[in-house]
Design an enzyme around this catalytic site. Structure first.
Site, PDB file in Angstrom:
ATOM      1  N   GLY A 210      -5.984  95.798 -70.536  1.00  0.00           N
ATOM      2  CA  GLY A 210      -4.621  95.365 -70.853  1.00  0.00           C
ATOM      3  C   GLY A 210      -3.613  96.014 -69.928  1.00  0.00           C
ATOM      4  O   GLY A 210      -3.978  96.556 -68.880  1.00  0.00           O
ATOM      5  N   ASN A 211      -2.360  95.956 -70.284  1.00  0.00           N
ATOM      6  CA  ASN A 211      -1.322  96.648 -69.508  1.00  0.00           C
ATOM      7  C   ASN A 211      -0.189  97.059 -70.437  1.00  0.00           C
ATOM      8  O   ASN A 211      -0.208  96.750 -71.630  1.00  0.00           O
ATOM      9  CB  ASN A 211      -0.831  95.778 -68.346  1.00  0.00           C
ATOM     10  CG  ASN A 211      -0.252  94.464 -68.839  1.00  0.00           C
ATOM     11  OD1 ASN A 211       0.774  94.443 -69.512  1.00  0.00           O
ATOM     12  ND2 ASN A 211      -0.927  93.353 -68.522  1.00  0.00           N
ATOM     13  N   TYR A 212       0.807  97.749 -69.902  1.00  0.00           N
ATOM     14  CA  TYR A 212       1.851  98.354 -70.734  1.00  0.00           C
ATOM     15  C   TYR A 212       2.983  97.402 -71.125  1.00  0.00           C
ATOM     16  O   TYR A 212       3.957  97.827 -71.725  1.00  0.00           O
ATOM     17  CB  TYR A 212       2.465  99.555 -70.008  1.00  0.00           C
ATOM     18  CG  TYR A 212       1.525 100.718 -69.829  1.00  0.00           C
ATOM     19  CD1 TYR A 212       1.007 101.379 -70.935  1.00  0.00           C
ATOM     20  CD2 TYR A 212       1.153 101.155 -68.563  1.00  0.00           C
ATOM     21  CE1 TYR A 212       0.157 102.451 -70.788  1.00  0.00           C
ATOM     22  CE2 TYR A 212       0.290 102.229 -68.402  1.00  0.00           C
ATOM     23  CZ  TYR A 212      -0.205 102.872 -69.518  1.00  0.00           C
ATOM     24  OH  TYR A 212      -1.048 103.938 -69.365  1.00  0.00           O
ATOM     25  N   ALA A 278       3.006  89.593 -68.276  1.00  0.00           N
ATOM     26  CA  ALA A 278       2.220  90.411 -67.347  1.00  0.00           C
ATOM     27  C   ALA A 278       0.760  89.993 -67.547  1.00  0.00           C
ATOM     28  O   ALA A 278       0.037  90.568 -68.360  1.00  0.00           O
ATOM     29  CB  ALA A 278       2.420  91.888 -67.654  1.00  0.00           C
TER      30      ALA A 278
END
Ligand code: CTP
Length: 403
Positions: A210-212, A278
Site C-alpha cells: 500500500g502507500n500513505y 495514489a
C-alpha cells in the site's frame, strides 16, 4: 453548508458575549473554522480561555503580542475569512464600524475584510432606538453588511423590548441561508469522476502493498465539485474518510484493477475525470490464498505492473472531455510532471513535491503547482486541502470554458 467555511467572529463588550461560546460550538460542529477577535471590554464578559478552547485557536485582542512583538495582521485575517460575524455588536462597536474609528483589532479587521459581514446587535431598548444607533445601522446596511435583527424580550436592564441579541441558532441559520443563496453552481449539469486514496495490492490474506495516501485531497475535490452542482462518482481506495453529499456517489474499491474496473464504465459519460488516487504501479503476480509463513531464507515476491488508469482514460478521452492527473515527485518535479502530462495525454497535471513542508500524504495542507498542456506552470501557496480543492476546481472550470 458551512463545512470548510472560515469565520472571523468579532466579539464586543455586551452581556450577550456569553452566547458566543454556544455560537462557536455550533459553527465548529458544522465543520467551520472560527477565529475569534475580542475587544478589551468583551474579555470582562467571557474569558478568552473559554472561547480559545472552543474555537481551538488563540484569541486575538491586541494589534500585536506584547510578549514577543508578533503582529496580529488584520489584513491577513480579513482576507482569510469567508465571512465576518460581529456578535454581539454593541452600539459603541457599530458606531466605530460605521465611521471607521479604527482603534482596536476588531475594527481594523472589519475595515480590511473583503468578505460579507454579519452584525448581530445587542443593547438596551433606548440605546437601540436612539437616532445615532438607528443611523449607524442604516449606514452599515448601506455598506452591504447584513443585520441579524435582535429579538424582543426582557433585557439585562430589566426593561422589556427589542435589543436582545439573536440566538446562536438564528445566527447560524442566517449564515446557512446566505451561503445557500450564494452557492456557486458553475458545474450544474456536469458529471465528474474522481479517484481518491491508496490502493492495496494483496500479497496474502493478511498482507498487502500500500502507500500513505489518506484520500483527503481527492475527497475535498469531490466535495467541491458536488457543492458547485456536479454529479460526482468518487472511486475510492481504502480510507477512513466519510462523504456526506447527495451529489456524490461513492464506489469503494481495494486494488488498482478494481479501481480501473470501476472507472471504465463511468468515464464515457463524464465531462471531467480527476485522477487523484495514489494507485499502486505494481501488484503481486500471485496472491497467496493462505498466509505466507516465515522460512529460513529470503523471500522474493514477483510483481507485475498494474494498468495505468489515468493513461488509459487520457488516451480514450473525447474532445469534450478533460482528464486531470496528479504527480507526486521527490526531484526534478516540474520536468517529471510535464513528462507525465504528455505520456498520459492529460489536459492538466497537479504537482506536489515532498520537498515542500506541509505537502503530500496524510497532512491537512498541500502546496501545489498546476502545469497545463501549453507548459504553463502556476504556483499556489500552502493552503488547507479544502482550499486547494477550490483552486483546482477553479482551474478546471477555466479550462472547460476555454474549450
Ligand atoms: N495513476 C493511475 N494509475 C496508475 C498509476 C498512476 O491512474 N496505475 C495516476 C495517478 O492517479 C496520478 C498520475 O497517474 O494522477 C500520476 O501518478 P504517479 O504514480 O505519480 O505516476 P506514475 O506514472 O506511476 O510514475 P512514477 O510512479 O514512476 O513517478
Amino acid at each position: 453548508m458551512l463545512k470548510g467555511k472560515k469565520f472571523i467572529l468579532g466579539v464586543s463588550g455586551g452581556i450577550a458575549a456569553y452566547k458566543t461560546a454556544h455560537l462557536i460550538r455550533l459553527l465548529v460542529k458544522q465543520g467551520a473554522e472560527v477565529q475569534v477577535i475580542m475587544t478589551k471590554l468583551a474579555k470582562e464578559f467571557i474569558t478568552p480561555l473559554t472561547l480559545a478552547t472552543l474555537s481551538k485557536r488563540p484569541i486575538l485582542v491586541d494589534f500585536f503580542n506584547p510578549e514577543n512583538g508578533d503582529w496580529n495582521s488584520h489584513v491577513d485575517n480579513g482576507l482569510w475569512a469567508d465571512a465576518m460575524i460581529v456578535a454581539p455588536a454593541t452600539a459603541n462597536t457599530m458606531g466605530k464600524m460605521a465611521n471607521g474609528v479604527a482603534d482596536n483589532l476588531l475594527i481594523t479587521t472589519y475595515l480590511s475584510a473583503r468578505c460579507p459581514v454579519f452584525i448581530a446587535p445587542t443593547m438596551d431598548l433606548d440605546m437601540y432606538q436612539h437616532p445615532s444607533t438607528v443611523r449607524n445601522m442604516e449606514t452599515l446596511r448601506s455598506y452591504g453588511n447584513y443585520m441579524i435583527e435582535p429579538n424582543s424580550g426582557e433585557l439585562a436592564s430589566g426593561l422589556v423590548g427589542k435589543g436582545r441579541m439573536a440566538e446562536p441558532e438564528e445566527i447560524v441559520d442566517s449564515l446557512n441561508a446566505y451561503f445557500t443563496a450564494n452557492q456557486k453552481s458553475d458545474f450544474e449539469g456536469k458529471s465528474v469522476l474522481v479517484t481518491a486514496g491508496p490502493t492495496h495490492e494483496k500479497i496474502d490474506p493478511v498482507r498487502f502493498i500500500g502507500n500513505y495516501s489518506s484520500g483527503k485531497m481527492g475527497y475535498a475535490i469531490a466535495h467541491e465539485f458536488a457543492q458547485r452542482g456536479a454529479i460526482v462518482t468518487l472511486v475510492s481506495g481504502p480510507t477512513s474518510l466519510s462523504v456526506d453529499h447527495p451529489n456524490i456517489n461513492r464506489v469503494n474499491v481495494v486494488s488498482a484493477s478494481e479501481m480501473y474496473n470501476a472507472c471504465s464504465p463511468v468515464f464515457p459519460n463524464v465531462d471531467v475525470a480527476v485522477m487523484s488516487a495514489a494507485v499502486a504501479d505494481y501488484t503481486p503476480v500471485t496472491k497467496a490464498q493462505i498466509k505466507i509463513k516465515r522460512v529460513n531464507k529470503d523471500l522474493n515476491i514477483e510483481l507485475e505492473s498494474t494498468v495505468d488508469i489515468a493513461k488509459d482514460l487520457g488516451h480514450k478521452k473525447k474532445d469534450n472531455q478533460l482528464v486531470v492527473g496528479f504527480a507526486l515527485e521527490t526531484n526534478d518535479a516540474v520536468n517529471n510532471a510535464k513528462k507525465k502530462l504528455e505520456s498520459k495525454q492529460l489536459d492538466m497535471i497537479v504537482l506536489n513535491t515532498l520537498e515542500d513542508d506541509g505537502a503530500g500524504f496524510n497532512v491537512d495542507t498541500n502546496k501545489i503547482s498546476i502545469v497545463d498542456k501549453q507548459n504553463n506552470t502556476k504556483d499556489f501557496a500552502l493552503k488547507s486541502k479544502v482550499e486547494v480543492a477550490v483552486d483546482i476546481v477553479n482551474e478546471i472550470q477555466t479550462l472547460l470554458n476555454s474549450k
